[in-house]
Scaffold this motif. Sequence first.
Motif, PDB file in Angstrom:
ATOM      1  N   GLY A 209      57.071  47.448  -2.693  1.00 53.88           N
ATOM      2  CA  GLY A 209      57.911  47.856  -3.800  1.00 53.88           C
ATOM      3  C   GLY A 209      59.180  48.545  -3.321  1.00 53.88           C
ATOM      4  O   GLY A 209      59.245  49.077  -2.215  1.00 53.88           O
ATOM      5  N   ASP A 210      60.206  48.542  -4.162  1.00 56.93           N
ATOM      6  CA  ASP A 210      61.459  49.220  -3.871  1.00 56.93           C
ATOM      7  C   ASP A 210      61.275  50.717  -4.122  1.00 56.93           C
ATOM      8  O   ASP A 210      60.963  51.124  -5.242  1.00 56.93           O
ATOM      9  CB  ASP A 210      62.555  48.666  -4.779  1.00 56.93           C
ATOM     10  CG  ASP A 210      63.918  49.287  -4.513  1.00 56.93           C
ATOM     11  OD1 ASP A 210      63.992  50.265  -3.737  1.00 56.93           O
ATOM     12  OD2 ASP A 210      64.901  48.804  -5.097  1.00 56.93           O
TER      13      ASP A 210
ATOM     14  N   VAL B 279      60.360  50.889 -11.667  1.00 61.62           N
ATOM     15  CA  VAL B 279      58.901  50.795 -11.782  1.00 61.62           C
ATOM     16  C   VAL B 279      58.229  51.777 -10.827  1.00 61.62           C
ATOM     17  O   VAL B 279      57.202  52.382 -11.157  1.00 61.62           O
ATOM     18  CB  VAL B 279      58.430  49.351 -11.518  1.00 61.62           C
ATOM     19  CG1 VAL B 279      56.910  49.291 -11.373  1.00 61.62           C
ATOM     20  CG2 VAL B 279      58.880  48.435 -12.654  1.00 61.62           C
ATOM     21  N   THR B 280      58.809  51.962  -9.644  1.00 63.65           N
ATOM     22  CA  THR B 280      58.264  52.930  -8.691  1.00 63.65           C
ATOM     23  C   THR B 280      58.296  54.332  -9.289  1.00 63.65           C
ATOM     24  O   THR B 280      57.311  55.087  -9.201  1.00 63.65           O
ATOM     25  CB  THR B 280      59.079  52.907  -7.383  1.00 63.65           C
ATOM     26  OG1 THR B 280      58.948  51.613  -6.775  1.00 63.65           O
ATOM     27  CG2 THR B 280      58.574  53.967  -6.411  1.00 63.65           C
TER      28      THR B 280
ATOM     29  N   ALA C 279      60.060  41.044   5.974  1.00 56.82           N
ATOM     30  CA  ALA C 279      59.758  42.098   5.006  1.00 56.82           C
ATOM     31  C   ALA C 279      60.688  41.979   3.811  1.00 56.82           C
ATOM     32  O   ALA C 279      61.903  41.780   3.974  1.00 56.82           O
ATOM     33  CB  ALA C 279      59.906  43.476   5.653  1.00 56.82           C
ATOM     34  N   ARG C 280      60.117  42.101   2.612  1.00 54.09           N
ATOM     35  CA  ARG C 280      60.905  42.012   1.388  1.00 54.09           C
ATOM     36  C   ARG C 280      60.423  43.055   0.379  1.00 54.09           C
ATOM     37  O   ARG C 280      59.261  43.458   0.392  1.00 54.09           O
ATOM     38  CB  ARG C 280      60.775  40.630   0.739  1.00 54.09           C
ATOM     39  CG  ARG C 280      61.327  39.486   1.566  1.00 54.09           C
ATOM     40  CD  ARG C 280      61.163  38.149   0.851  1.00 54.09           C
ATOM     41  NE  ARG C 280      61.631  37.037   1.674  1.00 54.09           N
ATOM     42  CZ  ARG C 280      61.608  35.761   1.299  1.00 54.09           C
ATOM     43  NH1 ARG C 280      61.132  35.449   0.092  1.00 54.09           N
ATOM     44  NH2 ARG C 280      62.055  34.822   2.106  1.00 54.09           N
ATOM     45  N   TYR C 281      61.360  43.462  -0.503  1.00 52.88           N
ATOM     46  CA  TYR C 281      61.001  44.222  -1.692  1.00 52.88           C
ATOM     47  C   TYR C 281      60.705  43.217  -2.800  1.00 52.88           C
ATOM     48  O   TYR C 281      61.377  42.175  -2.889  1.00 52.88           O
ATOM     49  CB  TYR C 281      62.159  45.107  -2.160  1.00 52.88           C
ATOM     50  CG  TYR C 281      62.536  46.243  -1.252  1.00 52.88           C
ATOM     51  CD1 TYR C 281      61.580  47.144  -0.785  1.00 52.88           C
ATOM     52  CD2 TYR C 281      63.863  46.439  -0.873  1.00 52.88           C
ATOM     53  CE1 TYR C 281      61.943  48.208   0.041  1.00 52.88           C
ATOM     54  CE2 TYR C 281      64.232  47.497  -0.055  1.00 52.88           C
ATOM     55  CZ  TYR C 281      63.278  48.374   0.403  1.00 52.88           C
ATOM     56  OH  TYR C 281      63.622  49.416   1.216  1.00 52.88           O
ATOM     57  N   SER C 282      59.752  43.499  -3.648  1.00 52.06           N
ATOM     58  CA  SER C 282      59.557  42.636  -4.811  1.00 52.06           C
ATOM     59  C   SER C 282      60.761  42.772  -5.729  1.00 52.06           C
ATOM     60  O   SER C 282      61.373  43.841  -5.831  1.00 52.06           O
ATOM     61  CB  SER C 282      58.268  42.998  -5.556  1.00 52.06           C
ATOM     62  OG  SER C 282      58.225  44.378  -5.874  1.00 52.06           O
ATOM     63  N   ALA C 283      61.140  41.670  -6.383  1.00 53.56           N
ATOM     64  CA  ALA C 283      62.292  41.674  -7.274  1.00 53.56           C
ATOM     65  C   ALA C 283      62.043  42.610  -8.451  1.00 53.56           C
ATOM     66  O   ALA C 283      60.893  42.803  -8.865  1.00 53.56           O
ATOM     67  CB  ALA C 283      62.553  40.257  -7.776  1.00 53.56           C
ATOM     68  N   PRO C 284      63.096  43.202  -9.010  1.00 50.06           N
ATOM     69  CA  PRO C 284      62.918  44.131 -10.132  1.00 50.06           C
ATOM     70  C   PRO C 284      62.110  43.545 -11.282  1.00 50.06           C
ATOM     71  O   PRO C 284      61.291  44.241 -11.885  1.00 50.06           O
ATOM     72  CB  PRO C 284      64.354  44.439 -10.559  1.00 50.06           C
ATOM     73  CG  PRO C 284      65.157  44.251  -9.311  1.00 50.06           C
ATOM     74  CD  PRO C 284      64.511  43.119  -8.581  1.00 50.06           C
TER      75      PRO C 284
ATOM     76  N   ASN D 270      54.328  43.498 -12.189  1.00 49.75           N
ATOM     77  CA  ASN D 270      53.192  42.665 -11.777  1.00 49.75           C
ATOM     78  C   ASN D 270      52.730  43.012 -10.364  1.00 49.75           C
ATOM     79  O   ASN D 270      51.540  42.906 -10.047  1.00 49.75           O
ATOM     80  CB  ASN D 270      53.574  41.186 -11.842  1.00 49.75           C
ATOM     81  CG  ASN D 270      53.832  40.710 -13.246  1.00 49.75           C
ATOM     82  OD1 ASN D 270      53.200  41.180 -14.196  1.00 49.75           O
ATOM     83  ND2 ASN D 270      54.774  39.798 -13.405  1.00 49.75           N
ATOM     84  N   HIS D 271      53.671  43.421  -9.534  1.00 45.27           N
ATOM     85  CA  HIS D 271      53.321  43.764  -8.155  1.00 45.27           C
ATOM     86  C   HIS D 271      52.562  45.087  -8.086  1.00 45.27           C
ATOM     87  O   HIS D 271      51.540  45.201  -7.397  1.00 45.27           O
ATOM     88  CB  HIS D 271      54.593  43.829  -7.314  1.00 45.27           C
ATOM     89  CG  HIS D 271      54.353  43.983  -5.854  1.00 45.27           C
ATOM     90  ND1 HIS D 271      55.348  44.312  -4.969  1.00 45.27           N
ATOM     91  CD2 HIS D 271      53.223  43.873  -5.098  1.00 45.27           C
ATOM     92  CE1 HIS D 271      54.854  44.381  -3.747  1.00 45.27           C
ATOM     93  NE2 HIS D 271      53.565  44.123  -3.799  1.00 45.27           N
ATOM     94  N   VAL D 272      53.048  46.099  -8.776  1.00 43.32           N
ATOM     95  CA  VAL D 272      52.434  47.427  -8.683  1.00 43.32           C
ATOM     96  C   VAL D 272      51.022  47.450  -9.263  1.00 43.32           C
ATOM     97  O   VAL D 272      50.217  48.312  -8.919  1.00 43.32           O
ATOM     98  CB  VAL D 272      53.328  48.482  -9.388  1.00 43.32           C
ATOM     99  CG1 VAL D 272      53.159  48.413 -10.901  1.00 43.32           C
ATOM    100  CG2 VAL D 272      53.028  49.888  -8.873  1.00 43.32           C
ATOM    101  N   SER D 273      50.709  46.490 -10.119  1.00 46.24           N
ATOM    102  CA  SER D 273      49.388  46.466 -10.761  1.00 46.24           C
ATOM    103  C   SER D 273      48.369  45.627 -10.005  1.00 46.24           C
ATOM    104  O   SER D 273      47.177  45.642 -10.338  1.00 46.24           O
ATOM    105  CB  SER D 273      49.511  45.937 -12.195  1.00 46.24           C
ATOM    106  OG  SER D 273      50.011  44.607 -12.201  1.00 46.24           O
ATOM    107  N   LEU D 274      48.804  44.889  -8.967  1.00 41.88           N
ATOM    108  CA  LEU D 274      47.877  44.015  -8.249  1.00 41.88           C
ATOM    109  C   LEU D 274      48.334  43.834  -6.807  1.00 41.88           C
ATOM    110  O   LEU D 274      49.422  43.307  -6.565  1.00 41.88           O
ATOM    111  CB  LEU D 274      47.799  42.645  -8.933  1.00 41.88           C
ATOM    112  CG  LEU D 274      46.869  41.622  -8.289  1.00 41.88           C
ATOM    113  CD1 LEU D 274      45.404  42.057  -8.420  1.00 41.88           C
ATOM    114  CD2 LEU D 274      47.046  40.246  -8.936  1.00 41.88           C
TER     115      LEU D 274
END
Length: 243
Positions: free
Chosen positions: A131-132, A137-138, A173-178, A183-187
């Motif tokens: 995550g960013d 979302v963070t 290495a990548r940050y998930s898109a905004p 969806n990323h932070v929940s799984l």
Amino acid sequence: MDAAGLSPRQLAVRTGVTTKTVERWLADADLTPHARNRDDACRALGVDEDMLWPKAVKERIKSGGDPEIVQTYPYRSAAPSALWADLTGNVADDILLAGYTGYFLWSQVPRFPEVLRSKVEAGCRVRFLIGDPEGEVTQQREAIEATALSVSTRIRITLEHLAPLASLDGLEARYSAPEDAVNHVSLSVFRFDEEALVTPHLARLVGHDSPLLHLRRRGEGGMFDRFAEHAEELWTRGLPIEF
């Protein structure tokens, strides 16, 4: 056990049980050990569960259990300590670590930087999707968890560990898109070739207090593929991290 070069005592140490317990497994073919002990024994011996305890496998399938689910844990922290190291060490082609923070991996896997470096040098593709730390979302997740070791701090720990490895050709290495961050932070999905560890994050709980699924691919369109495709989709839209 003979093929693996393990005595009953040595297998007992590997599985966290007594030698007498292993001897009972050997003496009684109808005795089915606890699922966690079966999983540990299979890893120690390098065989699938259906080779040692086919009855347990048949009962699980008969009761509706998905055959790609190797094991489930009510908490990520309840998984055997060697599980993460074993999966990382055995991978040959592709590692995709799509946890929102991923910071715990450096303490969970012994000599993790050296292992990653050796995997990349052997031709394995290694990817981190996180995550960013500055993302909306963070910040929202930090307020929900309300822990001293905040989400953004955990992400920055991962970034500090990744920085010395950034020059490796084969590590990305990548940050998930905004638009994907929720969806990323929940799984979290951690893929190791055709095995994966998946954590759905519950309510305000941090990762180590959320459930963990251990999956192993057995065919197309199964549980493994569903979660792997989810992680790949997030990866394709991810934003490259500049170190």
